[in-house]
Motif scaffolding. Structure first.
Motif, PDB file in Angstrom:
ATOM      1  N   LYS A   8       1.327  -1.069   0.146  1.00  0.00           N
ATOM      2  CA  LYS A   8      -0.154   0.049  -0.046  1.00  0.00           C
ATOM      3  C   LYS A   8       0.521   1.209  -0.335  1.00  0.00           C
ATOM      4  O   LYS A   8       2.132   1.177   0.719  1.00  0.00           O
ATOM      5  CB  LYS A   8      -1.170   0.104   1.268  1.00  0.00           C
ATOM      6  N   ASP A   9       0.163   2.390  -0.945  1.00  0.00           N
ATOM      7  CA  ASP A   9       0.993   3.861  -0.859  1.00  0.00           C
ATOM      8  C   ASP A   9       0.682   4.464   1.135  1.00  0.00           C
ATOM      9  O   ASP A   9      -0.500   5.392   0.514  1.00  0.00           O
ATOM     10  CB  ASP A   9       0.862   4.766  -1.603  1.00  0.00           C
ATOM     11  N   ILE A  10       1.612   3.953   1.641  1.00  0.00           N
ATOM     12  CA  ILE A  10       1.220   4.628   3.068  1.00  0.00           C
ATOM     13  C   ILE A  10       2.072   5.650   3.789  1.00  0.00           C
ATOM     14  O   ILE A  10       2.058   6.597   4.903  1.00  0.00           O
ATOM     15  CB  ILE A  10       1.017   3.367   4.170  1.00  0.00           C
ATOM     16  N   GLY A  11       3.252   6.562   2.810  1.00  0.00           N
ATOM     17  CA  GLY A  11       3.622   7.351   3.018  1.00  0.00           C
ATOM     18  C   GLY A  11       5.275   6.862   4.404  1.00  0.00           C
ATOM     19  O   GLY A  11       5.062   5.302   3.936  1.00  0.00           O
ATOM     20  N   LEU A  12       6.587   7.686   4.127  1.00  0.00           N
ATOM     21  CA  LEU A  12       7.212   6.820   4.328  1.00  0.00           C
ATOM     22  C   LEU A  12       7.802   6.611   5.663  1.00  0.00           C
ATOM     23  O   LEU A  12       8.018   5.432   6.398  1.00  0.00           O
ATOM     24  CB  LEU A  12       8.335   8.195   4.471  1.00  0.00           C
ATOM     25  N   GLN A  13       7.178   6.883   6.653  1.00  0.00           N
ATOM     26  CA  GLN A  13       6.968   6.604   8.316  1.00  0.00           C
ATOM     27  C   GLN A  13       6.439   5.455   8.007  1.00  0.00           C
ATOM     28  O   GLN A  13       6.895   4.402   8.985  1.00  0.00           O
ATOM     29  CB  GLN A  13       6.585   7.482   9.298  1.00  0.00           C
ATOM     30  N   ASN A  14       5.008   5.009   8.082  1.00  0.00           N
ATOM     31  CA  ASN A  14       3.800   4.144   7.920  1.00  0.00           C
ATOM     32  C   ASN A  14       5.189   2.961   7.117  1.00  0.00           C
ATOM     33  O   ASN A  14       4.772   1.710   7.146  1.00  0.00           O
ATOM     34  CB  ASN A  14       2.741   4.422   7.008  1.00  0.00           C
ATOM     35  N   TYR A  15       5.773   3.298   6.233  1.00  0.00           N
ATOM     36  CA  TYR A  15       6.673   2.214   5.092  1.00  0.00           C
ATOM     37  C   TYR A  15       7.850   1.240   6.431  1.00  0.00           C
ATOM     38  O   TYR A  15       7.835  -0.111   6.092  1.00  0.00           O
ATOM     39  CB  TYR A  15       7.252   3.178   4.126  1.00  0.00           C
ATOM     40  N   TRP A  16       7.842   2.802   7.084  1.00  0.00           N
ATOM     41  CA  TRP A  16       8.915   1.642   7.641  1.00  0.00           C
ATOM     42  C   TRP A  16       8.302   0.465   9.219  1.00  0.00           C
ATOM     43  O   TRP A  16       8.997  -0.145   9.663  1.00  0.00           O
ATOM     44  CB  TRP A  16      10.104   2.863   8.533  1.00  0.00           C
ATOM     45  N   MET A  17       6.981   1.810   9.707  1.00  0.00           N
ATOM     46  CA  MET A  17       6.432   0.776  10.003  1.00  0.00           C
ATOM     47  C   MET A  17       5.877  -0.779   9.713  1.00  0.00           C
ATOM     48  O   MET A  17       6.237  -2.003  10.341  1.00  0.00           O
ATOM     49  CB  MET A  17       5.419   1.839  11.011  1.00  0.00           C
ATOM     50  N   SER A  18       5.993  -1.030   8.864  1.00  0.00           N
ATOM     51  CA  SER A  18       5.780  -1.908   7.701  1.00  0.00           C
ATOM     52  C   SER A  18       6.738  -2.863   7.283  1.00  0.00           C
ATOM     53  O   SER A  18       6.498  -4.026   7.773  1.00  0.00           O
ATOM     54  CB  SER A  18       4.797  -1.486   6.624  1.00  0.00           C
ATOM     55  N   VAL A  19       7.985  -2.573   7.225  1.00  0.00           N
ATOM     56  CA  VAL A  19       9.203  -3.001   7.184  1.00  0.00           C
ATOM     57  C   VAL A  19       9.484  -3.992   8.386  1.00  0.00           C
ATOM     58  O   VAL A  19       9.663  -4.896   8.670  1.00  0.00           O
ATOM     59  CB  VAL A  19      10.094  -2.426   6.908  1.00  0.00           C
ATOM     60  N   LEU A  20       9.441  -3.126   9.282  1.00  0.00           N
ATOM     61  CA  LEU A  20       9.924  -3.693  11.073  1.00  0.00           C
ATOM     62  C   LEU A  20       8.724  -4.587  11.529  1.00  0.00           C
ATOM     63  O   LEU A  20       9.431  -5.233  12.629  1.00  0.00           O
ATOM     64  CB  LEU A  20       9.629  -2.510  11.927  1.00  0.00           C
ATOM     65  N   MET A  21       7.547  -3.806  11.106  1.00  0.00           N
ATOM     66  CA  MET A  21       6.646  -5.455  11.199  1.00  0.00           C
ATOM     67  C   MET A  21       6.433  -6.453  10.837  1.00  0.00           C
ATOM     68  O   MET A  21       6.480  -7.456  11.939  1.00  0.00           O
ATOM     69  CB  MET A  21       5.086  -4.925  10.748  1.00  0.00           C
ATOM     70  N   VAL A  22       7.239  -6.527   9.552  1.00  0.00           N
ATOM     71  CA  VAL A  22       7.573  -7.704   9.124  1.00  0.00           C
ATOM     72  C   VAL A  22       8.492  -8.474   9.606  1.00  0.00           C
ATOM     73  O   VAL A  22       8.367  -9.508  10.160  1.00  0.00           O
ATOM     74  CB  VAL A  22       7.653  -7.674   7.681  1.00  0.00           C
ATOM     75  N   ARG A  23       9.482  -7.701   9.753  1.00  0.00           N
ATOM     76  CA  ARG A  23      10.883  -7.845  10.782  1.00  0.00           C
ATOM     77  C   ARG A  23      10.503  -8.987  12.596  1.00  0.00           C
ATOM     78  O   ARG A  23      10.599  -9.721  12.338  1.00  0.00           O
ATOM     79  CB  ARG A  23      11.964  -7.693  10.885  1.00  0.00           C
ATOM     80  N   TYR A  24       8.867  -8.479  13.131  1.00  0.00           N
ATOM     81  CA  TYR A  24       9.785  -8.856  14.206  1.00  0.00           C
ATOM     82  C   TYR A  24       7.923 -10.080  14.201  1.00  0.00           C
ATOM     83  O   TYR A  24       7.920 -11.097  14.825  1.00  0.00           O
ATOM     84  CB  TYR A  24       8.555  -7.910  15.137  1.00  0.00           C
TER      85      TYR A  24
END
Length: 252
Positions: free
Chosen positions: A31-47
């Motif tokens: 989803k196109d959710i903005g840069l901060q939310n992008y990092w939230m998504s990336v780190l969520m996948v990581r945890y």
């Protein structure tokens, strides 16, 4: 009728919450959710990947040790610490509402720590071209950081540590945890407890025999410690759900 044990109940809840987390993660993917939310998504996948690895290690009550499962807290403790560290990064970089100057500083400090570590690694490996590449990136990041308004307000000691790439964060782990849950003051002992296992320090194996630990056979000490880890991770997973609901990303 068989009554579930406390351990079995903890595992069941953890797996249910983990399943929900995976579904949520898939819903926000691409989803196109903005840069901060992008990092939230990336780190969520990581945890979540760390939580999935922990799930694979969880032994079942009454199960004999095998090449697949054993009652050993050590590996689960290491992954639990890694999970908590990643959740802290998820909150710090992807969730907390802060002004643009501070958010940009947090991201640049992350990048600087990464490029400096890569630079050091390639230097040790003797890869001159990669070493020079990351040295150049680090110098560019340093200039941006030094010109950041938020950086100029930090105390001199923290500024020095950032410039030397000694930290990836401008907040301590305790400060991050306080912002996640102001009422919880346990992170210092929790992190110390898990770190002793992660680094195989004496606390990881002293007294194991007297507690019935060490052979992989089911025992109350390992069961209790594993149950604690499951409780901690389940709680963080639930917090992750709430953060995403608060941002209303799923509704977009």
């Amino acid at each position: 009728m068989t009554t579930n044990s406390a351990y079995k109940d903890k595992v069941s809840e953890f797996r249910s919450v983990l399943d929900k987390s995976i579904i949520i993660s898939k819903l926000i993917a691409n989803k196109d959710i903005g840069l901060q939310n992008y990092w939230m998504s990336v780190l969520m996948v990581r945890y979540l990947n760390i939580a999935i690895a922990i799930n694979r290690l969880l032994p079942n009550e009454g199960e004999e040790p095998s090449n697949m499962h054993s009652w050993d807290f050590g590996a689960i403790a290491t992954l639990t610490r890694n999970f908590i560290e990643t959740f802290h990064a998820f909150f710090y970089l992807g969730v907390e509402e802060i002004d643009d100057d501070e958010w940009n500083l947090r991201l640049k400090v992350f990048h600087l720590h990464d490029s400096s570590r890569r630079n050091e690694l390639f230097k040790l490996m003797g890869d001159i071209s990669q070493n020079e590449k990351f040295q150049e990136i680090s110098e560019e990041l340093l200039l941006e950081i030094k010109n950041n308004k938020k950086f100029l307000t930090l105390n001199n000691n923290l500024q020095r540590r950032i410039i030397k790439a000694e930290t990836a964060f401008i907040l301590s782990r305790q400060e991050i945890e306080k912002r996640i849950d102001p009422k919880d003051s346990s992170i210092k002992w929790v992190y110390m407890f898990l770190s002793n296992q992660s680094h195989s320090l004496p606390m990881a194996y002293y007294r194991t025999e007297s507690e019935g630990r060490g052979s992989g056979v089911e025992n109350e000490a390992d069961k209790g410690y594993i149950g604690l880890s499951i409780d901690w991770i389940t709680d963080y997973l639930k917090k992750g759900h709430q953060y995403l609901e608060n941002k209303q990303i799923l509704a977009n």
